[in-house]
Design an enzyme around this catalytic site. Structure first.
Site, mmCIF file in Angstrom:
data_model
loop_
_atom_site.group_PDB
_atom_site.id
_atom_site.type_symbol
_atom_site.label_atom_id
_atom_site.label_comp_id
_atom_site.label_asym_id
_atom_site.label_seq_id
_atom_site.Cartn_x
_atom_site.Cartn_y
_atom_site.Cartn_z
ATOM 1 N N SER A 229 22.577 78.967 64.738
ATOM 2 C CA SER A 229 21.269 78.754 65.691
ATOM 3 C C SER A 229 21.264 77.462 65.321
ATOM 4 O O SER A 229 21.545 76.345 64.319
ATOM 5 C CB SER A 229 20.574 78.919 64.096
ATOM 6 O OG SER A 229 19.366 78.819 64.340
ATOM 7 N N ASN B 154 22.755 65.837 61.343
ATOM 8 C CA ASN B 154 21.504 66.411 62.317
ATOM 9 C C ASN B 154 20.403 65.862 61.420
ATOM 10 O O ASN B 154 20.625 66.678 60.137
ATOM 11 C CB ASN B 154 21.699 67.406 63.607
ATOM 12 C CG ASN B 154 21.060 68.326 62.582
ATOM 13 O OD1 ASN B 154 19.777 68.648 62.181
ATOM 14 N ND2 ASN B 154 22.095 68.911 62.054
ATOM 15 N N ALA B 155 19.140 66.033 61.417
ATOM 16 C CA ALA B 155 18.062 65.892 60.862
ATOM 17 C C ALA B 155 17.149 66.089 61.986
ATOM 18 O O ALA B 155 15.813 65.267 61.796
ATOM 19 C CB ALA B 155 17.440 64.430 59.655
ATOM 20 N N LEU C 166 14.001 71.041 61.914
ATOM 21 C CA LEU C 166 13.166 72.070 62.249
ATOM 22 C C LEU C 166 12.493 72.235 63.654
ATOM 23 O O LEU C 166 11.237 73.030 63.019
ATOM 24 C CB LEU C 166 12.982 73.839 60.915
ATOM 25 C CG LEU C 166 13.957 73.480 60.265
ATOM 26 C CD1 LEU C 166 13.765 74.323 58.861
ATOM 27 C CD2 LEU C 166 15.065 74.589 60.433
ATOM 28 N N CYS D 192 16.095 75.608 53.282
ATOM 29 C CA CYS D 192 15.109 74.902 53.376
ATOM 30 C C CYS D 192 14.680 74.637 52.167
ATOM 31 O O CYS D 192 14.790 75.579 51.135
ATOM 32 C CB CYS D 192 14.339 75.789 54.196
ATOM 33 S SG CYS D 192 14.401 76.542 55.503
ATOM 34 N N LYS E 79 22.007 83.261 55.582
ATOM 35 C CA LYS E 79 22.393 82.515 55.929
ATOM 36 C C LYS E 79 22.545 81.392 54.111
ATOM 37 O O LYS E 79 21.482 80.664 53.861
ATOM 38 C CB LYS E 79 22.596 81.060 57.174
ATOM 39 C CG LYS E 79 22.683 80.025 57.390
ATOM 40 C CD LYS E 79 22.378 78.847 58.906
ATOM 41 C CE LYS E 79 23.397 78.823 58.880
ATOM 42 N NZ LYS E 79 22.804 77.907 60.625
ATOM 43 N N GLY F 281 30.409 70.739 62.364
ATOM 44 C CA GLY F 281 31.505 69.852 63.284
ATOM 45 C C GLY F 281 32.782 70.366 62.331
ATOM 46 O O GLY F 281 32.900 71.155 61.810
ATOM 47 N N THR G 127 28.922 73.194 66.484
ATOM 48 C CA THR G 127 28.869 71.761 67.169
ATOM 49 C C THR G 127 29.368 72.198 68.348
ATOM 50 O O THR G 127 28.734 71.349 69.464
ATOM 51 C CB THR G 127 28.970 71.169 65.914
ATOM 52 O OG1 THR G 127 28.522 71.122 64.855
ATOM 53 C CG2 THR G 127 29.747 69.209 66.698
#
Length: 301
Positions: free
Chosen positions: A21, A69-70, A73, A130, A165, A217, A266
């Site tokens: 995702s 990454n930030a 969502l 989250c 997850k 990654g 990635t």
């Protein structure tokens, strides 16, 4: 040719390769590069109850052997997905799962209830990394009590495949996985991103607007592989392994460590056709070593 199909606790995949995702959009973005029906399945970007703008820019940064990454969502909410995205993807002949995110248990439940009505979505992936806004911002997935609360609540309303997850930002990944299993998860996927940060030395400030972000990654693979192996020793439900899978050899290592299927994340940004190359690579490996089915190598380590 070896048998590549796998069964994730009732979810039938034609091969063990899924997409992670947030790295594959809604699938259609990759239709010019691969035949989507050749995948075991794909998992659409994080979906929340209400629209989210995401975090301010900059929100991505390249790091040695990986990326931060930030994004936060960013999405248009579950109703938009149902009304506009779902009609475009529902007839793709592979497994389509929706990654469900939320800021409260009630958010997760309401989103899962809505997705439960979609005939062509056979499962959801519950993103418990989250932050729980009602508990001071600590991620749901870092404490057994909050994992139990959100998984059990969603399990009551969601009747199809429930994949949970797991966050790697914990002390004991095994107890978190066991909690998800006990509360009704059909499978677990791991790992989500590790927390990291990058600093611009010349400007003397963080690279990301949020200071910290999720690291993914190749650099996270040893951690992910270790956690998949650990979890495989304690749970009975299937494991979907991810984290730094860049080629077929990486994917095979996760299968050997105990994963029944894998997700590629990635690497999609580097090579949009990597998923099908990995499918072919797994097949070639099985043939070279005389295995008749991919199931034969799961958990050999």
């Amino acid at each position: 040719m070896a048998e590549l199909s796998v069964n994730l606790n009732g979810l039938e995949l034609k091969n063990p390769v899924l997409t992670a995702s947030g790295t594959f959009g809604y699938g259609t973005e990759f239709a010019d590069f691969i035949n989507l029906t050749d995948l075991g399945g794909f998992i659409v970007k994080g979906t929340t109850l209400y629209p989210r703008e995401g975090n301010p820019y900059p929100r991505m940064a390249e790091t040695p052997s990986g990326m931060l990454n930030a994004v936060g969502l960013q999405n248009k909410g579950v109703d938009y997905f149902i009304n506009h995205i779902y009609p475009e993807i529902k007839d793709i002949r592979t497994n389509i799962l929706v990654n469900v995110s939320g800021a409260s248990v009630s958010d997760y439940v309401a989103t899962a209830e809505k997705i439960n009505t979609l005939d062509c979505i056979p499962g959801i992936e519950l993103n418990i990394s989250c932050p729980n806004v009602k508990e001071g911002g600590m991620a749901f997935g870092t404490q057994c009590s909050s994992v139990a609360e959100v998984v059990s609540a969603v399990r009551k309303v969601y009747k199809k495949h429930l994949m949970v997850k797991l966050s790697p930002n914990v002390t004991n990944i095994q107890e978190i996985a066991l909690t998800a299993e006990a509360e009704g998860a059909d499978s677990v996927s791991l790992i989500n991103t590790l927390m990291g940060m990058a600093i611009d030395a010349e400007k003397r400030r963080p690279v990301l607007s949020t200071v910290t972000g999720g690291l993914s990654g190749a650099c996270v693979k040893p951690v992910a592989l270790r956690m998949v192996w650990q979890v495989s020793k304690v749970v009975k439900i299937p494991i979907v392994g991810l984290g730094g899978i860049m080629n077929a050899t990486d994917a095979i290592e996760f299968l050997l460590a105990g994963a029944s299927a894998i997700q590629i994340g990635t690497a999609n940004f580097i090579d949009p056709s990597i998923t099908l190359k990995v499918v072919k690579g797994i097949d070639n490996y099985l043939d070279r070593h005389g295995f008749k089915s991919v199931k034969e190598i799961v958990g050999l380590i």
